[in-house]
Every structure is written in C-alpha cells, then in structure tokens.
Design an enzyme around this catalytic site. Sequence first.
Site, short mmCIF file in Angstrom:
data_model
loop_
_atom_site.label_atom_id
_atom_site.label_comp_id
_atom_site.label_asym_id
_atom_site.label_seq_id
_atom_site.Cartn_x
_atom_site.Cartn_y
_atom_site.Cartn_z
CG PHE A 78 -1.77 -1.23 1.38
CD1 PHE A 78 -3.00 -1.38 0.75
CD2 PHE A 78 -1.31 -2.28 2.19
CE1 PHE A 78 -3.76 -2.54 0.92
CE2 PHE A 78 -2.07 -3.44 2.35
CZ PHE A 78 -3.29 -3.56 1.72
CG ASN B 45 -6.13 -7.08 -3.88
OD1 ASN B 45 -5.65 -6.84 -2.76
ND2 ASN B 45 -7.40 -7.39 -4.04
CB CYS C 65 -5.12 5.86 8.45
SG CYS C 65 -5.77 5.19 6.92
N1 SAH Z 1 1.96 4.29 2.43
C1 SAH Z 1 1.52 5.46 1.70
C2 SAH Z 1 0.07 5.80 1.91
C3 SAH Z 1 -0.87 4.67 1.58
S1 SAH Z 1 -2.50 5.17 1.25
C4 SAH Z 1 2.39 6.66 2.10
O1 SAH Z 1 3.27 6.53 2.93
O2 SAH Z 1 2.16 7.73 1.53
C5 SAH Z 1 -3.22 3.67 0.80
C6 SAH Z 1 -2.81 3.17 -0.56
O3 SAH Z 1 -3.37 1.86 -0.70
C7 SAH Z 1 -3.33 3.97 -1.73
O4 SAH Z 1 -2.25 4.37 -2.52
C8 SAH Z 1 -4.23 2.98 -2.52
O5 SAH Z 1 -4.10 3.12 -3.92
C9 SAH Z 1 -3.71 1.66 -2.06
N2 SAH Z 1 -4.64 0.53 -2.08
C10 SAH Z 1 -5.93 0.48 -1.71
N3 SAH Z 1 -6.41 -0.78 -1.74
C11 SAH Z 1 -5.38 -1.57 -2.16
C12 SAH Z 1 -5.22 -2.96 -2.39
N4 SAH Z 1 -6.23 -3.82 -2.18
N5 SAH Z 1 -4.02 -3.42 -2.79
C13 SAH Z 1 -2.98 -2.57 -2.98
N6 SAH Z 1 -3.07 -1.25 -2.78
C14 SAH Z 1 -4.25 -0.74 -2.38
#
Ligand code: SAH
Length: 402
Positions: free
Chosen positions: A235, A285, A346
């Site tokens: 993520f 994912n 969060c």
């Molecule tokens: N770690 C990042 C913030 C993450 S925000 C930082 O430090 O800035 C959450 C992220 O999860 C988003 O970019 C979104 O696109 C991603 N996301 C949401 N669902 C997801 C999934 N099932 N698999 C992978 N990424 C996902």
Amino acid sequence: MHHQIRVVLKPREEDRLIRGHPWVYDNEIARVQGSPVAGDAVALESARGRFLGTALWSPASKIRARRYSDEALPFASHLRPALDRALKLRAAEFDLDRESCRVVFGEADGLPGLIVDRFVGEAPDAVKGSWLSVQVLAAGMAAHKSAVVEALEAALSPNGIMERSEAPVLAYEGLKPSVGILAGSVPQSLTMLENGLRFEVDLASGQKTGWFLDQARNRAAAARRAGGLRVLDAFCNQGGFGLACAAAGAASVLAVDSSAPALAAVTANAARNGLSDRVSTREANAFDLLRELERSGKRFGLVVLDPPAFAKNKASVEGALRGYKDINLRAMKLLEPGGYLVTCSCSSWVDRDSFMSTIADAAADARRRFRVLEERPAAPDHPALLGYSESRYLKCAILQAL
Ligand code: SAH
C-alpha cells in the site's frame, strides 16, 4: 454576544462535550432557540443551563454543531487567532521554511471541518514557494470559506491555494464536492523535501491532499531499521516509506499498490533521488500479492503495511478487523527472523486496543512471536484532542519478529 442562537441539549448529553469531544449530534438536541442557518455560531447549553461553548451550525448533518471555542466568541473573532495558534504549534515542531506540514487539523485546531496542508517546494518552472491544499468538510465551515481563504493568505502568503473538498463525508453535510484554485496560482505538481528526499506532489489530483503528511516521521522511524534489508512497502501510494528505506541503505525495495498512477510516481521519485537501482514496483491487490509472495518463498527483512482506512463507519469495523488480521498474518509469514513489521491503521473507527489485539491474533495464527518496539501516532502537525478519539486516528506499530 447579543441575540445569540442557543442550542439546548437533552439531559445528560453534555458529558462527552465536557470531556473534550467537540460534536453535538442531532438526536442530542432538546431545543433550538432561534433559526440558525449553515455557518451560524450557536451557544451550546446543557439541559441544566451550563454553557458548553460556541459551535458552528450544520443544518443537514447528523453532526449538527461542531464546537470551535469554549468562550462565547463570534466565529469572525475566533478565526485568525485560532489560525495563529495553529501556526505557532507547527513552528515549534517543524522548520516551516523547508518542511511541509498540515497547518490546520480541523477540530483539534479549533477550526472544525477545515484541513489545510502547506507544501514547501519548487514548481516545474523553478518557482520556489509554498502552496496550500485546503479541504472544507463541514457545512458550518463551508459558509465561511472566503473568510478562511483571506485569513490563510494574510497569515501565510502562499503562492497559491488549491481546494480539494471531495471526501465522501461531504454528502452527509449536504455539500457538493468543490475542487479548484481558490487563490494565486497552483502548478499541476511540485517537488518538496521529506526526510531529505525529493518527492513530487500532485496538488490537483493526488490522493487526499496530494501527499500523506501524517506518516512523515513514521517513515523515518521505519527507515532507521532498514539498512541492508530487503523491504516490502505494501500500500505504498507514492512510495514515502519505501523510498525512505532505500535512501537509508535498504538492499532492495518492492513497492506495491493497486494504483498505476501512484506507482508511476514511485518510479519517478526513485529516479529523482538516485534510487532507481534498488526500487521496483508491482501493480497488484496487496491481499493477493502477500499470499503469492509467501507461496513463492520470498522473504523480507522489513515489511510496511499502510492500507487505506478499512473501516469507514461503525458498521464496517468487524470487516475491517478481518482485513487487518489477514494482511498482518500474511506479512508476518514473510518476515525473516529478526525482521521488522511496520503496521498501520488510519481508521478512526478502529481504536488502538482493537488494532493491537488484532495484530496479536495474526501473530498467533502465523505462529510467530514479536516484540513491540514502538507505537507511533500521526506526526505532531496532526494533533489529537483529549476526549475526541476521532482525532487520534493513525496507529503505527513497529514490531520485531523474534
Ligand atoms: N503508504 C503510503 C500511503 C498509503 S495510502 C504513504 O506513505 O504515503 C493507501 C494506498 O493503498 C493507496 O495508494 C491505494 O491506492 C492503495 N490501495 C488500496 N487498496 C489496495 C489494495 N487492495 N491493494 C494494494 N493497494 C491498495
């Protein structure tokens, strides 16, 4: 204040407000004396006549009034001093000439429903300066938008102010999304510094207000442990954690997100900081990819889990906890002995205790033991109000596998 609109609560509904919580829900109100419209300042009173502060009225929202002051103070007299207090707190914690930070965090700064992120950096045409990204998320505050913009310009003299009011909660307030330039000029993207690295921030269309500032110091805390390790940043969004780890000497970083534009930003940010040789990206994912990595025998010395808020309301907490358990269990299985897990939530609906106990459940299922090295909140530009747990939304635990 003369001719003040009074909002009288039902018996015993004042306890939460006395303990610091700033919201009054519609079903807690016994009667309203006067006919407030959106943005009016209303005096809050308990059933027994105790004065509970002054609040902004949001006529369509279940959160009908949000307190901004414990005094009987018109909003016009409150706005600039509240903003100045907010800036003073940031000036004490950040180097505002160089560091970007959230300068207004809503209720916790006495400015309910208002979020202002300030980015210090450089526009593509080499113009240096600061830009604000603003979200107005409550009807009571939206009524004061022009006064807010004026106060921000007067207090901060930004090169430009971008509005990014587009969160789903707007619908509950009876507000429409509102996105656009409120003042000055705003470049499509700018480059800013965080933990000594250069990142591109997309003010016009990046997620949230362009960059997740709340994790800035947690990224540094993760990076301190990353030297020599294989890192998985799950993520990753624009790569804040992974790139901080790469710069701190990680052997390799695999950055995973389901968003292709986010990963394009990771690649560009890696190049910008001379880290391309150690950083790779994978569009997937994360739930599936964690399983796949485990099956294929891949192991990591440090895994970051920073998913979006799985619980968007009270009803989805149980499902959210299952989600947290699943990804934490998978990540734990990927860790080498002595490896680090940096795991975040969060969601304000998931409190610290349920989050940590879910992680303990995951460890039991993974048949692994861990030490808790640190439990970290959001950076101090996202202050929390005592008695208002919604403001303590970010949990970041750093664990070490034994
Ligand atoms: N770690 C990042 C913030 C993450 S925000 C930082 O430090 O800035 C959450 C992220 O999860 C988003 O970019 C979104 O696109 C991603 N996301 C949401 N669902 C997801 C999934 N099932 N698999 C992978 N990424 C996902």
